[in-house]
Write a protein that holds these residues in place. Structure first.
Motif, short mmCIF file in Angstrom:
data_model
loop_
_atom_site.label_atom_id
_atom_site.label_comp_id
_atom_site.label_asym_id
_atom_site.label_seq_id
_atom_site.Cartn_x
_atom_site.Cartn_y
_atom_site.Cartn_z
N MET A 1 55.46 29.07 -14.24
CA MET A 1 54.48 29.41 -13.20
C MET A 1 53.06 29.39 -13.76
O MET A 1 52.11 29.05 -13.06
N SER A 2 52.90 29.77 -15.04
CA SER A 2 51.56 29.76 -15.63
C SER A 2 50.97 28.36 -15.65
O SER A 2 49.79 28.16 -15.37
N ARG A 3 51.82 27.38 -15.97
CA ARG A 3 51.32 26.00 -16.01
C ARG A 3 50.90 25.52 -14.62
O ARG A 3 49.84 24.91 -14.44
N SER A 4 51.72 25.83 -13.61
CA SER A 4 51.38 25.41 -12.25
C SER A 4 50.16 26.18 -11.74
O SER A 4 49.37 25.63 -10.97
N ARG A 5 49.99 27.42 -12.19
CA ARG A 5 48.79 28.16 -11.81
C ARG A 5 47.54 27.52 -12.40
O ARG A 5 46.52 27.37 -11.71
N ALA A 6 47.62 27.14 -13.66
CA ALA A 6 46.47 26.48 -14.30
C ALA A 6 46.13 25.17 -13.60
O ALA A 6 44.95 24.88 -13.33
N VAL A 7 47.14 24.38 -13.30
CA VAL A 7 46.91 23.12 -12.59
C VAL A 7 46.30 23.38 -11.22
O VAL A 7 45.37 22.69 -10.78
N GLY A 8 46.83 24.39 -10.52
CA GLY A 8 46.32 24.71 -9.19
C GLY A 8 44.86 25.15 -9.22
O GLY A 8 44.06 24.77 -8.35
N LEU A 9 44.48 25.94 -10.23
CA LEU A 9 43.09 26.37 -10.34
C LEU A 9 42.17 25.16 -10.53
O LEU A 9 41.10 25.07 -9.91
N LEU A 10 42.57 24.23 -11.39
CA LEU A 10 41.74 23.04 -11.63
C LEU A 10 41.66 22.15 -10.40
O LEU A 10 40.59 21.63 -10.06
N LEU A 11 42.80 21.97 -9.71
CA LEU A 11 42.79 21.14 -8.51
C LEU A 11 41.94 21.78 -7.41
O LEU A 11 41.19 21.09 -6.71
N GLY A 12 42.05 23.09 -7.24
CA GLY A 12 41.24 23.78 -6.24
C GLY A 12 39.77 23.72 -6.56
O GLY A 12 38.93 23.54 -5.66
N PHE A 13 39.43 23.85 -7.85
CA PHE A 13 38.03 23.73 -8.26
C PHE A 13 37.51 22.32 -7.96
O PHE A 13 36.40 22.15 -7.46
N ALA A 14 38.33 21.30 -8.28
CA ALA A 14 37.92 19.93 -8.02
C ALA A 14 37.72 19.69 -6.52
O ALA A 14 36.78 19.00 -6.10
N ALA A 15 38.59 20.26 -5.70
CA ALA A 15 38.46 20.11 -4.25
C ALA A 15 37.17 20.74 -3.76
O ALA A 15 36.48 20.18 -2.89
N ASP A 16 36.80 21.89 -4.31
CA ASP A 16 35.55 22.52 -3.90
C ASP A 16 34.35 21.66 -4.30
O ASP A 16 33.41 21.49 -3.51
N ARG A 17 34.38 21.10 -5.51
CA ARG A 17 33.26 20.27 -5.95
C ARG A 17 33.14 19.01 -5.12
O ARG A 17 32.04 18.54 -4.84
N LEU A 18 34.27 18.43 -4.71
CA LEU A 18 34.24 17.19 -3.94
C LEU A 18 33.94 17.41 -2.47
O LEU A 18 33.21 16.64 -1.84
N ALA A 295 33.54 27.33 -16.75
CA ALA A 295 34.35 28.48 -16.36
C ALA A 295 35.72 28.06 -15.87
O ALA A 295 36.74 28.69 -16.18
N ALA A 296 35.79 26.99 -15.10
CA ALA A 296 37.06 26.52 -14.56
C ALA A 296 37.97 26.01 -15.67
O ALA A 296 39.17 26.34 -15.71
N VAL A 297 37.42 25.22 -16.57
CA VAL A 297 38.24 24.65 -17.65
C VAL A 297 38.76 25.74 -18.57
O VAL A 297 39.94 25.76 -18.94
N VAL A 298 37.90 26.68 -18.94
CA VAL A 298 38.32 27.75 -19.85
C VAL A 298 39.34 28.66 -19.18
O VAL A 298 40.34 29.05 -19.80
N ALA A 299 39.12 29.01 -17.91
CA ALA A 299 40.07 29.88 -17.22
C ALA A 299 41.43 29.23 -17.11
O ALA A 299 42.47 29.86 -17.39
N ALA A 300 41.47 27.96 -16.70
CA ALA A 300 42.75 27.27 -16.59
C ALA A 300 43.39 27.09 -17.96
O ALA A 300 44.62 27.24 -18.10
N GLY A 301 42.59 26.78 -18.96
CA GLY A 301 43.13 26.64 -20.30
C GLY A 301 43.72 27.93 -20.83
O GLY A 301 44.77 27.93 -21.48
N ALA A 302 43.06 29.06 -20.53
CA ALA A 302 43.58 30.36 -20.96
C ALA A 302 44.91 30.67 -20.30
O ALA A 302 45.84 31.18 -20.94
N VAL A 303 45.02 30.35 -19.00
CA VAL A 303 46.29 30.58 -18.29
C VAL A 303 47.39 29.72 -18.89
O VAL A 303 48.51 30.20 -19.15
N GLY A 304 47.10 28.43 -19.13
CA GLY A 304 48.10 27.54 -19.71
C GLY A 304 48.52 27.98 -21.10
O GLY A 304 49.70 27.94 -21.44
#
Length: 336
Positions: A1-18, A295-304
């Motif tokens: 679940m941690s890996r999918s959480r990290a991926v989800g955070l990055l995908l959600g961040f990318a969606a907000d930026r786009l 912030a997004a990269v570090v947060a997701a990396g920490a979760v992973g």
């Protein structure tokens, strides 16, 4: 679940930026309508009533998040998609940047009345009569504060608490914007929402300030000094930290007199640079963009990384538990 959480955070961040926020049907707007309806039923000059109002709404959003986590548990792709959707819902970095640059464009076109009007999309202060430099100061302060509130703080709670953390923080932050004001109507009723938002924002605002230092290393010393010297004088325990670090990094001075209807606040000076000018708005949004990405990269990396450590320890424990103890096999093979 941690890996999918990290991926989800990055995908959600990318969606907000786009994509930024949807123009219609935003879930936060729907939450605001529900919160307003409950306020009409519960409002009174009472901290207890305000606490109930906050607990029902924030607790309800957290409960929805728990239900989502439970429904998607064990299915990594679905869990990552749900986390991404929640992250996109609660982040607001792209929309913040668009609004700030829209005010800057109006200032650059010498359309000060329109810039004042557009400023109301970002801040609650009264823009009437503000000169261009004061409009720009308000924009930079909003960019700094909301980089924390709308990006780094939700990322922290998403990393720590997944979908429940994301939704609960957004609910608390929205309630603070709605009722957390020092007015006759909300002085007591909005107390719980304001205090909860302060508590939830403590780690993320410091994280934002650290990301400012890392995102602009050539100005890290000035940002650090402004943070340590000036932040505590700000009336907000969180906004002061990130605004001071932005002021030091940009080499400007923030703070001053702000008018909110009939109420006037004299904010402390943050930073030791020159006053803000309209040209500083794009500089502030560029800094915020770098902070958001870091912030997004570090947060997701920490979760992973945390998930990988837990997985490794679990495997080692399982391997040790099934390994025969020394001498056990010999004893088992010995004749009775």
């Amino acid at each position: 679940m941690s890996r999918s959480r990290a991926v989800g955070l990055l995908l959600g961040f990318a969606a907000d930026r786009l994509l930024g926020d949807p123009r219609r049907g935003h879930p936060v707007a729907a939450f605001g309508r529900v919160a307003r309806g409950l306020e009409h039923r519960l409002h009174g000059d009472s901290r207890l009533r305000g606490t109930v109002h906050t607990a029902v709404l924030v607790g309800g959003c957290a409960g929805i998040g728990v239900a989502v986590e439970h429904a998607t548990g064990g299915r990594p792709l679905l869990h990552a998609a749900a986390t991404a959707a929640a992250t996109w819902t609660v982040l607001g970095g792209r929309t913040l940047e668009r609004e700030a640059l829209a005010v800057h464009d109006l200032l650059a076109a010498d359309d000060l009345p329109a810039a004042r009007q557009r400023l109301t999309h970002l801040v609650g202060r009264d823009p009437t009569g503000l000169p261009a430099d004061e409009v720009a100061r308000a924009v930079v302060e909003s960019v700094a504060e909301n980089t924390s509130d709308a990006v780094t703080v939700p990322l922290v709670w998403g990393a720590v608490g997944g979908v429940p953390g994301l939704l609960a923080h957004r609910a608390a932050n929205t309630l603070d914007a709605m009722v957390g004001h020092r007015t006759a109507r909300y002085e007591r009723f909005g107390w719980a929402s304001a205090r909860l938002d302060d508590v939830l924002g403590l780690p993320g605002s410091r994280y934002a300030a650290l990301c400012v230092l890392a995102a602009a290393p050539s100005r890290a010393g000035e940002a650090w000094r402004a943070w340590r010297r000036d932040a505590a004088a700000h009336p907000s325990p969180n906004a002061g930290v990130v605004e001071a670090s932005f002021a030091g990094s940009l080499g400007v001075t923030l703070g001053g007199t702000n008018r909110y209807g009939d109420r006037v606040e004299h904010r402390p000076v943050l930073g030791s640079g020159r006053p803000v000018r309209p040209g500083d708005v794009p500089r502030a949004t560029a800094l915020a963009r770098r902070v958001d990405r870091l912030a997004a990269v570090v947060a997701a990396g920490a979760v992973g990384a945390a998930g990988a450590v837990v997985c490794l320890r679990t495997r080692r424990g399982a391997s040790w538990g099934t390994r025969p103890l020394p001498g056990r096999r010999l004893r088992e093979r010995a004749p009775g």
